[in-house]
Design an enzyme around this catalytic site. Structure first.
Site, PDB file in Angstrom:
ATOM      1  N   ASN A 176      62.471  76.199  48.874  1.00 60.84           N
ATOM      2  CA  ASN A 176      62.564  76.794  50.241  1.00 60.84           C
ATOM      3  C   ASN A 176      61.728  77.889  50.293  1.00 60.84           C
ATOM      4  O   ASN A 176      60.418  77.760  50.116  1.00 60.84           O
ATOM      5  CB  ASN A 176      63.735  77.102  50.649  1.00 60.84           C
ATOM      6  CG  ASN A 176      64.086  77.391  52.167  1.00 60.84           C
ATOM      7  OD1 ASN A 176      63.296  76.539  52.834  1.00 60.84           O
ATOM      8  ND2 ASN A 176      64.745  78.300  52.672  1.00 60.84           N
TER       9      ASN A 176
ATOM     10  N   ASN B 180      66.468  82.208  50.691  1.00 64.57           N
ATOM     11  CA  ASN B 180      65.401  82.371  51.693  1.00 64.57           C
ATOM     12  C   ASN B 180      64.635  83.449  51.498  1.00 64.57           C
ATOM     13  O   ASN B 180      64.203  83.727  50.440  1.00 64.57           O
ATOM     14  CB  ASN B 180      66.211  82.254  52.907  1.00 64.57           C
ATOM     15  CG  ASN B 180      65.464  81.249  53.969  1.00 64.57           C
ATOM     16  OD1 ASN B 180      64.307  81.403  54.003  1.00 64.57           O
ATOM     17  ND2 ASN B 180      65.979  80.434  54.814  1.00 64.57           N
TER      18      ASN B 180
ATOM     19  N   ASP C 129      66.037  84.159  58.237  1.00 66.36           N
ATOM     20  CA  ASP C 129      65.487  83.170  57.387  1.00 66.36           C
ATOM     21  C   ASP C 129      64.379  84.067  56.482  1.00 66.36           C
ATOM     22  O   ASP C 129      64.715  84.634  55.738  1.00 66.36           O
ATOM     23  CB  ASP C 129      65.047  82.322  58.697  1.00 66.36           C
ATOM     24  CG  ASP C 129      64.481  81.001  57.911  1.00 66.36           C
ATOM     25  OD1 ASP C 129      63.943  80.929  56.969  1.00 66.36           O
ATOM     26  OD2 ASP C 129      64.438  79.788  58.564  1.00 66.36           O
TER      27      ASP C 129
END
Ligand SMILES: *[C@@H]1O[C@H](CO)[C@@H](O)[C@H](O)[C@H]1NC(C)=O
Length: 341
Positions: free
Chosen positions: A137, A189, A242
């Protein structure tokens, strides 16, 4: 308005600010941020990273498998397509045309000039063999050029497979067996370092918290993790944290997925300093860039929006630039993991 003309209007605005700032010791703070759309929408824009050597903003469209390069001075946008879910993308220290890219669970060196359709790749390592459906990610390079890349479990409409995320530190020496820095997590993240390079900030999205660690740059070690910000304390703020970056004053800027906003947080006090609205609910990441490092690039997504939501959020999936925030950032570090491919 076309992308080129919005980039041009951004330039007019910036030259206005620069002319003002020549008169003064400090550039004036205009107070109200200005938002510019700098790319057309894609499915799920993420991982913006600025390369001041080339004035290029790179970003990815994760599920499409695309890497984009936005030539900031001309507004030209080019892309290449890889097979897999693609994120993050980090330019290399020794050669700006070698990008270090996460593709599914693989770290791949991609040689690309940012323009042509041709590129070459070389697989560097594969992580998390025990979680075959997980994928990379977010990620960044540290000051030494080591990679801090995190993973998350498989995601579908029911959610994310829990406890399959890992934050790895990947170096030239440990490519065969990258070091686990934080595990387990759910969605590894946003991450960033303070200017003194003795603190590390990290987000595991569903916790809705920002964790600060003491950071030893020589060893590449993190210790004493503690929560410095908790979104649960702010009823009016929606969504989950995020992507994240930091400004020259060591305040954090955080994209809120599902929150229609970017927030500014002081990690020393835990205070929420500013909320900047974005015309898309799924805000995915933030990165400082531009010739003066005072534009905050903001990526957004439309991937999980219904048809009706897409009609109401026609700009969702675009990359935006915020100007006039009254602060600026530092060029992020380059990867130092391969010289040639
Ligand atoms: C991940 O999510 C699951 C399900 O919500 C939760 O039970 C678990 O504690 C979370 N794991 C971590 C490391 O936070």
């Amino acid at each position: 308005m076309s992308v080129t003309s919005s980039v041009i209007s951004l330039f007019l605005f910036l030259s206005l600010i620069n002319n003002f700032s020549k008169c003064c010791i400090e550039a004036p703070y205009f107070g109200a941020p200005h938002l510019f759309q700098v790319t057309p929408p894609v499915d799920h824009a993420e991982g913006p990273t600025w390369d001041s050597r080339k004035d290029i903003l790179y970003f990815v469209d994760i599920h499409a498998g695309d890497i984009y390069s936005l030539k900031f001075l001309t507004g030209e946008l080019d892309s290449i397509h890889l097979n897999g879910e693609v994120t993050p993308v980090i330019p290399s220290k020794t050669d700006p045309e070698i990008l270090i890219v996460g593709v599914d669970r693989n770290v791949v060196a991609v040689e690309w000039n940012g323009k042509s359709k041709f590129y070459r790749t070389k697989l560097l390592t594969t992580v998390s063999k025990q979680f075959p459906t997980s994928r990379f990610n977010d990620g960044k390079a540290d000051k030494q050029g080591r990679l801090w890349f995190g993973t998350m479990g498989f995601e579908d409409s029911r959610g994310v497979t829990p406890n399959q995320g890992v934050l790895y530190k990947i170096t030239r020496e440990n490519l065969d067996d990258p070091e686990v820095m934080v595990a387990p997590v759910n969605i590894s993240n946003g991450l960033t370092w303070n200017y003194a390079n003795d603190k590390f900030y990290y987000i595991d999205t569903p916790t809705r918290k920002i964790v600060e660690y003491d950071y030893d740059d020589e060893k590449g070690a993190i210790t004493n993790g503690r929560v410095v910000f908790d979104l649960a304390l702010y009823d009016a703020i929606k969504g989950n944290p995020d992507g994240m970056t930091i400004d020259r004053d060591d305040n954090l800027w955080i994209a809120l997925y599902g929150g229609w906003a970017v927030i500014k947080v002081d990690p020393r006090t835990g205070h929420l300093l500013q909320v900047v609205s974005i015309p898309a609910e799924a805000v995915t990441s933030v990165m400082w860039g531009g010739p003066n490092m005072d534009l905050l690039f903001v990526t957004t997504s439309r991937t999980s929006l219904s048809q009706e939501q897409r009609l109401r959020q026609p700009l969702a999936g675009s990359v935006f630039a915020l100007a006039g925030l009254g602060t600026s950032g530092w060029q992020v570090f380059d990867a130092d993991i391969v010289d040639k491919i």
